[in-house]
Scaffold this active site. Structure first.
Site, PDB file in Angstrom:
ATOM      1  CD  GLN A   1      -7.250  -8.802   4.648  1.00 26.76           C
ATOM      2  OE1 GLN A   1      -6.939  -8.400   3.719  1.00 26.76           O
ATOM      3  NE2 GLN A   1      -6.818  -8.257   5.811  1.00 26.76           N
TER       4      GLN A   1
ATOM      5  CD  GLU B   1     -23.108   7.254   4.466  1.00 25.15           C
ATOM      6  OE1 GLU B   1     -24.188   6.980   3.881  1.00 25.15           O
ATOM      7  OE2 GLU B   1     -22.006   8.181   4.106  1.00 25.15           O
TER       8      GLU B   1
ATOM      9  CB  SER C   1     -11.255   9.457   0.963  1.00 20.62           C
ATOM     10  OG  SER C   1     -12.717   9.624   0.649  1.00 20.62           O
TER      11      SER C   1
ATOM     12  CG  ASN D   1      -1.651  -8.752  -0.457  1.00 23.31           C
ATOM     13  OD1 ASN D   1      -3.074  -8.877  -0.155  1.00 23.31           O
ATOM     14  ND2 ASN D   1      -1.214  -7.533  -0.667  1.00 23.31           N
TER      15      ASN D   1
ATOM     16  CE1 TYR E   1      -3.228  -2.885   0.372  1.00 21.58           C
ATOM     17  CE2 TYR E   1      -3.776  -2.263   2.203  1.00 21.58           C
ATOM     18  CZ  TYR E   1      -4.031  -2.947   1.324  1.00 21.58           C
ATOM     19  OH  TYR E   1      -5.082  -3.946   1.185  1.00 21.58           O
TER      20      TYR E   1
END
Length: 419
Positions: free
Chosen positions: A266, A384, A377, A210, A142
């Site tokens: 994942q 929310e 972001s 990953n 990342y």
């Protein structure tokens, strides 16, 4: 000194404990002349010695429970003082392991070190942590490692107790050299050391592979993961985007050579992608205890509603490296998905929530999901999405069936076919 610390509440609990102790002693050795009590005593006396000892043991166990609850309240460690209770954030076990994770976690893909500033990243982590989130996920790939740097810096700056956090990272793409990518023993060990340096941590709670690596023998992968756990660099290991067959192979190798198997996969999971999490992973959970940590509950923002009238300039799909997302949105299938989202809007309105909250709560209604990773972001987006916790109790079987009737994509398991 102990009595002074208890205060009024402690005195009351102590009195209750004393009363219960007296009652236990009274029932064990005294006689009550009232007709009702006398009949009970006759009944008790008819018990065998082993039966009487069992009754006495239950009374003592109850007494110990009361005294333990009193002590935990005194130390502010009772269930009423836990983070889960005070924040309302449910926690679930990661697979069949004992690791407790918040059912909502915060991911750092695209956002940390890329789409947002360091200040916004800190704000997001603070909101998440104060809302009861203990799971923070990242990866060496990342933002070319910058996401790990930002995550670690914020944890250090905030001074949060390491023991209160569940930090996960993923290994595969560590650099441009051939030895800096893949799942060789060399890269798993060196890659995790690099991640720990960037995170400024002594260990991560879960290290993920990953993606699968066809160039590395499964035994080598499992041995390397077992090694980093035994060295204290990680607590558990898991997989990401592996097939059920590959996960089963890793488990079999681990059992064959007395090594440590993966505890979690994942996987992408949202309204439009369901089969793996709803059909394949439940079988693995029941067979070998592998849980599900899911990502992209809003399908990279497609379910947020922002793409109903095209691709906004500030959205993820407008970025150069996400042209594949833009193509998916403007495709024929993408337009069909947007129409289905419009049909789901009345359900969200009836439940008093937004469409993103409905989508996240829909993911959480699956009890086989240990945690759903959120990617936000802005603070407003995160707040929310965290509100999905309040929507979860409203996800009745009737509501879920309504959603299924609109989506028409419910996968069928072997059990469904047999029935």
């Amino acid at each position: 000194m102990l009595a002074a610390r208890t205060g009024a509440a402690g005195s009351q609990i102590a009195e209750e404990s004393s009363k219960l102790r007296k009652q236990a002693a009274f029932s064990g050795g005294s006689k009550d002349r009232s007709p009702k009590k006398a009949s009970e005593n006759v009944k008790d006396s008819s018990l065998s010695p082993s039966g009487q000892s069992q009754v006495r043991a239950r009374q003592l166990a109850l007494l110990r429970e009361v005294e333990m609850n009193w002590y935990l309240k005194l130390c502010e460690l009772s269930s009423e003082h836990t983070t889960a209770y005070t924040t309302g954030m449910p926690h679930r076990n990661l697979g069949k392991s004992g690791l407790r994770v918040s059912c909502l976690g915060l991911g750092t893909w695209v956002t940390f070190g890329g789409q947002i500033s360091d200040e916004v990243a800190e704000r997001l982590m603070t909101i998440a942590y104060e809302s009861g989130v203990n799971l923070f996920d990242t990866a060496e790939v990342y933002a070319a490692g910058k996401a790990e740097v930002i995550l670690g810096s914020i944890i250090k700056k905030k001074g949060w107790r390491r023991s209160s956090l569940v930090i996960t990272t993923k290994l595969y793409w560590g650099g441009k050299a051939e030895t800096e990518r893949g799942l060789s023993r060399k890269h798993i060990i060196e890659g995790l050391k690099g991640s720990l340096q960037r995170l400024q941590l002594e260990y991560v709670d879960v290290v993920f592979a990953n993606r699968p690596d066809s160039n590395t023998p499964m035994e080598e992968i499992v041995r390397a993961m077992t090694h980093v756990i035994n060295q204290g660099m990680a607590m558990y290991w898991g997989t990401s985007r592996w097939s059920a067959m590959e996960i089963m192979e890793a488990y079999s190798v681990a059992r064959q050579f007395n090594m440590i198997p993966p505890v979690c996969e994942q996987a992408e999971y949202h309204l439009f992608q369901r089969e793996k999490v709803e059909v394949q992973l439940p079988e693995l959970y029941h067979k070998i205890g592998v849980g599900a940590m899911t990502w992209s509950p809003l399908a990279c923002g497609i379910i947020s509603g922002k793409y109903g009238n095209g691709v906004p300039e500030s959205s993820r799909a407008s970025l150069k490296c996400y042209q594949w997302l833009k193509e998916r949105i403007v495709s024929e299938e993408g337009r069909k998905q947007q129409n289905k989202l419009k049909d789901l809007s009345p359900i969200a309105e009836r439940l008093g929530c937004t469409l993103p909250q409905l989508a996240v709560a829909w993911c959480l209604r699956n009890e086989g999901v240990s945690s759903v990773l959120l990617g936000s972001s802005t603070p407003e987006q995160l707040i929310e999405n965290l509100g999905a916790i309040q929507v979860l109790p409203k996800m009745t079987s009737h509501v879920v069936n309504e959603i299924d009737n609109i989506l028409r994509n419910k996968p069928y398991s072997k059990k469904d076919y047999r029935s």
